[in-house]
Design a protein around this motif. Sequence first.
Motif, short mmCIF file in Angstrom:
data_model
loop_
_atom_site.label_atom_id
_atom_site.label_comp_id
_atom_site.label_asym_id
_atom_site.label_seq_id
_atom_site.Cartn_x
_atom_site.Cartn_y
_atom_site.Cartn_z
N GLU A 156 30.48 66.17 27.32
CA GLU A 156 30.80 66.24 26.14
C GLU A 156 31.54 67.87 25.93
N THR A 185 25.07 64.94 30.43
CA THR A 185 25.70 64.33 29.28
C THR A 185 26.38 65.52 28.52
N PRO A 240 28.71 59.89 33.31
CA PRO A 240 27.65 59.72 32.29
C PRO A 240 27.27 58.21 31.73
#
Length: 61
Positions: free
Chosen positions: A39, A35, A6
Amino acid sequence: MFSINPAGPIAGGAGYFDQAHFGHEFRAFTGLTPTRYVEVRRMFLRERPGHVLDSWPLPGD
């Protein structure tokens, strides 16, 4: 094979002309942006320590 980082561009390493094309295909395949995938993956592993996916590192881990 390519890996998700990322913090840097990955499109070229995966054989894509640009980052936008990779992002569109990644989202079409996973339903998440790269991204957001990172997460969600990190959150998943925090909630499930020792899960088999924990042995599949990402460069950002």
